[in-house]
Structure formats: structure tokens, C-alpha cells
Design an enzyme around this catalytic site. Structure first.
Site, short mmCIF file in Angstrom:
data_model
loop_
_atom_site.label_atom_id
_atom_site.label_comp_id
_atom_site.label_asym_id
_atom_site.label_seq_id
_atom_site.Cartn_x
_atom_site.Cartn_y
_atom_site.Cartn_z
N SER A 4 2.48 5.26 -0.36
CA SER A 4 1.65 3.88 0.55
C SER A 4 2.17 3.24 1.31
O SER A 4 3.19 3.71 2.23
CB SER A 4 0.83 3.41 -0.83
N ASP A 5 0.73 2.76 2.30
CA ASP A 5 1.68 1.68 3.00
C ASP A 5 1.70 0.71 2.84
O ASP A 5 1.24 0.72 1.45
CB ASP A 5 0.24 1.50 4.46
N TRP A 6 2.50 -0.33 3.21
CA TRP A 6 2.79 -1.41 2.64
C TRP A 6 2.05 -2.05 1.04
O TRP A 6 0.74 -2.72 2.29
CB TRP A 6 3.30 -2.66 3.48
N GLU A 7 1.85 -2.27 -0.13
CA GLU A 7 1.45 -3.23 -0.40
C GLU A 7 -0.95 -2.55 -0.38
O GLU A 7 -1.44 -3.28 -0.52
CB GLU A 7 0.93 -4.61 -0.10
#
Ligand code: NOJ
Length: 748
Positions: free
Chosen positions: A269-272
Site C-alpha cells: 500500500s502507500d503510506w497509511e
């Protein structure tokens, strides 16, 4: 499969990896499996108690943002020695355009149109990052973007699917090397899947609305090219795409990536971006966010911990199956085996070249040299002739700023390694040239001059003015979008004032995006558009200024006249009322109380017309090139055929130079409307003065395939136009036809 091994060995290697993955997976508890799916944000200060505990329990798959070799070694040691199964960690880092030796920003690299140099740049970045134990970079970013307001355009490879795909694949080859398990190779990551570059209004993280046909024909091809080049991982995007955020988007991650493209690598995923599914209004809480992301097929969660908190109960409830989790964990383990981490988990700096060594600096200089685009050169103001000058005024906040020339995403670059324009000119010219230096503005954003009288005096007392203006690094990059993309602060005013001296004026622009240069274009004699060139900015620009090397960069993105033209790109659709020089009228030329009419009207702006300031593919040189003898081996080809296109390129100037020979096509009538021009191939050639070279392209019918109304990828019979030349406005053209009874569907 490792594409660089002979087929039989590659098959054996992949079978061995498969067996090792299965054996290891069979030993893992559910908690260990879910732990592998977590990526934590690390700290340079050492291993936190929580992370130590998670590692001892075998419940952490990866960390990011640590570059302390001691901390990395300790993390790997705990994972290997203190956990039950001894599974090594993926160590992620944004190594975007260099680690310590900083190369031009990716948009600048794209302006080189030189895949070999770009591959070398990524190789250097990998070798340097590997010295501390980084084994995974979050690059290349291959989001197509057509909006220079978007701050992350700096990290992109421009507006064109083909160019972006070719250059992104070159980066993948550079990072991963011939053998991903070799010391110095690191895993690449194709990001951000998908549509991130189409953020509305150029506002970072914003919603993207992209019709499926456009998505498939324009935004997805670079990702497919990265996959075909063997990219080890994909990262999902932050944005909402057509109502479904990319990080919970089954259509993207399951249907396209896994089912249609048969991708077997890992997805992070991307950050959060998984917890943010709730913020988007897509899920009600973290548990639902974990469900949507896992169900769509994200293998590893970056930073947030919805998986570690909720996957187990989702499995108990039967909403996510154990088989699904096993597949995701296998994707992660497979990457760890491919990287050779089980055999070589620790960094081995002794086996790698020194950081920022001479060769690395030379590679960065070469790429910087080829990334600069000469946009204007009236009266051959450039190159400057040392013999004809006794002094120059070197003016502007970017003339001697070792940090700002590096650009966005340089977590590890060190300004102390940089050579600035001032330093390099002094080193080049020595006592033979007086350099009157004046910063003029504290920053590129300053609205007041430091001492304009002093600046004007420096200009007046010099033979020529070299201005170093643009944008500091912080004005582009993630979450750094701008609504006004003109030269910020009082820079335009500065140019207008200096123009009054009537001295020859050379403008060097360092910036993270195309800027609107129309207000100043007529007030300067020459423009070298340098993007943010990196560590070697100074010496590269000095070589170009003084003609040691001729500029050869070409724009990977269209330059608008004014921001209101955005989006403006060369591969547009024709519309039913295409504009022409005759159909355009400027609002100032409309008579008062003119009667309303739509007759003869076409698609343009009353104040900006329809042309950009500089088109895609454009770039001047100190020499000039002409094109002749465009020849097609046949004017027809079958649906599975190929034709050879040849064209003579002539260097008709008096010095050597490089030219990017570009080939464009247009499909005149198709199942869905096709762009007015599409780049299909390019070659960068070096020609000495007066040299003529025949350039040959093999154009396959398969290169003309596109997604139709039913989202089938087809090759369709019909007539095509073809152009070759040195920019997207090239006019040397021919036609050919694909012959056949009907369209055929081809694999993605
Ligand atoms: C967020 C960015 O969107 C992504 O590109 C980057 O790799 C991660 N942060 C990690 O820093």
C-alpha cells in the site's frame, strides 16, 4: 521468472523459490503470516521496544526509512537470530533519483530520452543505497501526468505513456540489475497504481476521474511495461479512482493486475493508504478498510496497522480466507528469496563501490548534461565564447545554492557533494573571466530584492548576464502543488529590469515542473531549462553554457503559455471542431458588440489560442538537424505484420550534436477515437558536423493496438499517418494501411 537467465535455468530458479516459499509457509502460524504483511516506520535512533518484540515474534515483514547501517544490521540480526523462523526483513527507502550521488529529478531524466543513461543512474543509486542495507526502493514513479500544477510531476517521467514506459523500464533494470539477488541489486517498485497523476486541479492526493478506456490506453501502459521488465513490486495509490480508492480497488488490483496481466510479484500500500479508505468515505472503520484492501489484493500494509489488528478476525468470520492470506504472504516471501536475503541478509559495503565516487559523479554529470533542454537561443547567444568575454554577471538565488539544485526527494543526498554553477564557472574559466555574482533575491519566492541597485550595477559592468532562476526544491514534490506556475516571487520583475541593460541575457531555469515562461520569453536571449539537475548541476551547466557540449534534451511534457490551458498535451483527441491558425481569434481582436455565432468556431481559448509555448519532444541544439527521405518498406501491413521506416537525419550545422529522432502515428478512424499523434518509437543519435545518418525503425502492427469500446485490446485494419522528426510537431509524414477483414484481439 528471472528474464536474464536462460529459460531452463530461470524455470529451475523459480521452481526452487516456489518450493522454498511453500516449505516456509507451511511452518508459519497465522500471527507470523499476518506479521509478514506489516511494514513499520523505522527510526535512525535504534530499534524500538515494540519493533524488537514484533521481530522476536517473527511478526514484522519490513521497515522503511532507516539508513543507519548499524540499526539495519541489528534489525536483521533480531529477525534472523531471535525469531522462530529467521525470516529477513525488506528494508525500504525512497531512493528516487540517487542515494548520495543525486541525479536530475525524474522529469529531468526523462528529458534526456536516454534509457541507457537512466538505467545507469538507477544502477548507481542501487549500489549506493545497498551499502547501508536498503534492499527495496519505492521507484520508479510512472504515473502519467498532464498537469504541471501537480507537485509530483517532478518525480514523474512526463505525459506520454510510451516514453514513460520505456524510461520506467530502464529504471527497473538499473535498480534490479541482471540478477536481483546479486550484491548491489535492490527491488524496484512501480508506483502509484493507478491514476494518481490525474488528480483533479493538480492538487496532490485529489480524486481522479478517468474513463476506463482512457485508463487502459494512457495511464496503465507504463505499469505494464514495468511489469514486463520484471519489476519486483507495485505500490497502490492514494487517490480515489472513479469512486473507488486505488488502495481498495479490486478492479485495478485483482482484475487488471493479477488476472489480466498475471502479475506474480508483491503489492504494497502507500503510506497509511489503507486506513485512509475510511477517510475517503469508502469504509466505515479500520476493520472494513483492512477487508477491502486485503480483498483487493494488497500484500503489505505500509505504516498503518489495520491488517495486524483485524485480519485474524476477518479470517475467523470467513470474510477473508486463509488461502487469500497465504497467497499474499507467498508474494512477500518470494520477493525475499528473489533478493537472496536468506543467503545475504546483511549489507556488505566492502563489496560495493564508494559513495559519490568519481564514476558515480560522472554518470550524474552525463545525465544532467542530457537532461537540460535549450528552449530558446536567439542570435546564437549560446554558447558563450570565453575568448569574446571578459566578464559575466551571474545573478539569482539558484546560482550558488548547493542544496536547492538537488530537487525534491533527496532524503540522503548531501549538499556538500554538489557543485554549483558559480563554483563550476570559476573552475572552468579561472582568471580569464570576471564573474560578478549577485543573488538578487533571497529565495525564488522573495517579493523584494536584496539590493536592486547592486544587482543592476553587476549587470551593467558585465559583458553578458547569466541568470539562475526557477523554483527551490520545496516548491515541487509530494503535497507541494501550485495553482500559479509562473516564476514565483519577483523573478519576472527582475528579468524585466535586467532586460533594460540590453546586455545578452541567458536564463537558466531550475524547477520541478514546467513553468509558464510567456511573460519573460521575449526579454531573454536564451533559455536553458535545467529542471533540478542534482549533484553535478554546476559542471554540467557550465559545459553547456560554454559549448563544451551541445544541449540534447527534449521536453517530456508540454509547456503551456498560461496555466489556464492545463491540461494541454500533444496526444489529445481531435474533437469535431479542431482548431487551426485560421479558426483562431484573439479576444482583443473581437469587435465591440460582435454578434454571437458558432460558425467557423473551433476548440481554443480566446486569450491563449490552442498551441502550447513549447510542444512535447521539443528542444534545440547548438547545431541543427534536418530530416529527409522518409521511406516506408511498404505502404501496407498485415494485422501481424511489420514495416521498416527509414529516415535520413542530417546535422547541417558546424558542430557535433545529438538528436532525438521521434516517430509518431495517428490512427485515422477507429473503434474509439485515437489521439492526433502518438509517440511509437525514438532513437537518440550522435552526428558530427555535416554528417548524414539513416535511422531505421521497425514498426510492428502490434504497436498500434489499443483498447476498444468493449475494453478488448485490438489491432484494427485502417489507414494511419506517420511522422518523423525532432519534436511532436514534426511534419515529415507518410501514410500506411493495416490490411485485414476485421479487428483482432491481442493479449495485453
Ligand atoms: C508516500 C508516497 O506517496 C510514496 O510515493 C512513498 O514511496 C511513500 N510515502 C514512502 O515514503
Amino acid at each position: 521468472m528471472n528474464k536474464n537467465l536462460p529459460p531452463a535455468s530461470a524455470q529451475l530458479a523459480s521452481q526452487m523459490t516456489k518450493d522454498r516459499v511453500e516449505i516456509l509457509l507451511a511452518k508459519m502460524t497465522l500471527a507470523e503470516k499476518i506479521g509478514q504483511m506489516a511494514q513499520a516506520h523505522g527510526s535512525e535512533d535504534g530499534v524500538s521496544d515494540d519493533q524488537r518484540r514484533a521481530l522476536e515474534l517473527g511478526q514484522l515483514g519490513s521497515v522503511l526509512n532507516i539508513v543507519s547501517i548499524d540499526v539495519i544490521c541489528e534489525l536483521q540480526r533480531i529477525a534472523l537470530e531471535d525469531s522462530r523462523l529467521g525470516i529477513p526483513l525488506l528494508i525500504g527507502r525512497d531512493v528516487i533519483h540517487g542515494y548520495k550521488t543525486i541525479f536530475p529529478i525524474p522529469l529531468g531524466q526523462a528529458a534526456s530520452w536516454n534509457p541507457e543513461l537512466i538505467e545507469q543512474g538507477a544502477r548507481v543509486a542501487a549500489l549506493e543505497a545497498a551499502t547501508v542495507g536498503v534492499n527495496w526502493t519505492f521507484a520508479p514513479m510512472i504515473d502519467i501526468t498532464r498537469d504541471p500544477r501537480w507537485g509530483r510531476i517532478a518525480e514523474s517521467l512526463g505525459e506520454d505513456p510510451y516514453l514513460c514506459g520505456e524510461l520506467g523500464a530502464a529504471m527497473v533494470r538499473g535498480f534490479q540489475g541482471k540478477d536481483l539477488s546479486a550484491i548491489g541489486s535492490i527491488a524496484a517498485c512501480a508506483k502509484h497504481f493507478a491514476g494518481y497523476g490525474a488528480a483533479e486541479g493538480g492538487v496532490d492526493y485529489n480524486t481522479a476521474i478517468i474513463a476506463e478506456n482512457e485508463l487502459r490506453n494512457v495511464y496503465l501502459p507504463p505499469f505494464k511495461a514495468a511489469l514486463d521488465s520484471g519489476v519486483a513490486s507495485f505500490m497502490t495509490a492514494f487517490n480515489d479512482l472513479n469512486g473507488v480508492p486505488a488502495s481498495g480497488n479490486e478492479f485495478l488490483l485483482k482484475q487488471i493486475l493479477r488476472e489480466e496481466w498475471c502479475y506474480q510479484g508483491m503489492v504494497v500500500s502507500d503510506w497509511e493508504s489503507i486506513v485512509q479508505l475510511t477517510e475517503h468515505g469508502f469504509t466505515a472503520n479500520d476493520k472494513e478498510a483492512a477487508f477491502e484492501a486485503a480483498n483487493a489484493g494488497i500484500d503489505m500494509e505500509m505504516v498503518s496497522n489495520t491488517y495486524s489488528q483485524h485480519l485474524e478476525s476477518l479470517i475467523i468470520e470467513g470474510r477473508i480466507s486463509l488461502a487469500q492470506v497465504d497467497e499474499m504472504v507467498k508474494n512477500i516471501l518470494r520477493l525475499k528469496f528473489r533478493l537472496g536475503l536468506f543467503e545475504n541478509p546483511y549489507p556488505q559495503p566492502d563489496k560495493l563501490p564508494a559513495l559519490v565516487n568519481h564514476d558515480h559523479r560522472q554518470a550524474a554529470k552525463k545525465l544532467a548534461l542530457e537532461s537540460v533542454v535549450l528552449l530558446k537561443n536567439s542570435h546564437q547567444s549560446l554558447p558563450l565564447r570565453l575568448s569574446a568575454l571578459s566578464s559575466i554577471a551571474l545573478i539569482g538565488p539558484l546560482a550558488d545554492d548547493a542544496y536547492e539544485q538537488l530537487g525534491t526527494w533527496i532524503f540522503d543526498g548531501d549538499a556538500d557533494d554538489s557543485e554549483t554553477v558559480l563554483q563550476a564557472i570559476n573552475a572552468f574559466a579561472g582568471d580569464s573571466l570576471t564573474v560578478n555574482v549577485d543573488r538578487a533575491l533571497e529565495t525564488t519566492r522573495s517579493n523584494t530584492f536584496i539590493d536592486i541597485d547592486r544587482t543592476m550595477a553587476a549587470a551593467q559592468s558585465s559583458d553578458a548576464i547569466v541568470l539562475c532562476l526557477g523554483e527551490e526544491s520545496i516548491l515541487s514534490g509530494e503535497a507541494h502543488s501550485r495553482a500559479d506556475i509562473s516564476l514565483p516571487g519577483a523573478q519576472e520583475q527582475l528579468i524585466h529590469l535586467l532586460a533594460k541593460t540590453a546586455k545578452p541575457m541567458i536564463l537558466i531555469v531550475m524547477a520541478g515542473r514546467p513553468l509558464t515562461l510567456e511573460p519573460i520569453i521575449d526579454h531573454v536571449d536564451a533559455i536553458l531549462y535545467a529542471w533540478h539537475p542534482g549533484t553535478m548541476a554546476g559542471t554540467a551547466l557550465t559545459d553547456l553554457l560554454f559549448g563544451e557540449v551541445s544541449p540534447s534534451g527534449k521536453l517530456p511534457i508540454t509547456f503551456p503559455r498560461m496555466v489556464g490551458q492545463v491540461p494541454i498535451y500533444y496526444g489529445k483527441k481531435n474533437t469535431g471542431k479542431p482548431p487551426s491558425a485560421e479558426s483562431v481569434v484573439h479576444m482583443n481582436d473581437i469587435a465591440p458588440r460582435a454578434a454571437q455565432t458558432s460558425l467557423g468556431m473551433s476548440a481554443f481559448h480566446l486569450d491563449a489560442g490552442f498551441t502550447p509555448l513549447f510542444p512535447f519532444g521539443f528542444g534545440l541544439s547548438y547545431t541543427s538537424f534536418t530530416y529527409e527521405n522518409l521511406h516506408l518498406s511498404s505502404s501496407t501491413m498485415n494485422i501481424d505484420g511489420v514495416i521498416t521506416v527509414t529516415v535520413d537525419v542530417i546535422n547541417c550545422g558546424e558542430r557535433e550534436g545529438q538528436e532525438v529522432v521521434q516517430l509518431y502515428t495517428r490512427d485515422l478512424a477507429a473503434n474509439v477515437t485515437r489521439p492526433v499523434k502518438e509517440l511509437k518509437q525514438f532513437q537518440k543519435v550522435h552526428l558530427s558536423a555535416g554528417e548524414r545518418q539513416q535511422v531505421k525503425f521497425l514498426l510492428k502492427a502490434s504497436a498500434l493496438a489499443f483498447y476498444d469500446r468493449k475494453m478488448n485490446r485490438i489491432i484494427e485494419p485502417g489507414v494511419f499517418h506517420l511522422w518523423t522528426g525532432g519534436s511532436s510537431t514534426a511534419d515529415l509524414n507518410a501514410s500506411f494501411e493495416i490490411i485485414g477483414d476485421k479487428a483482432v484481439t491481442v493479449a495485453p
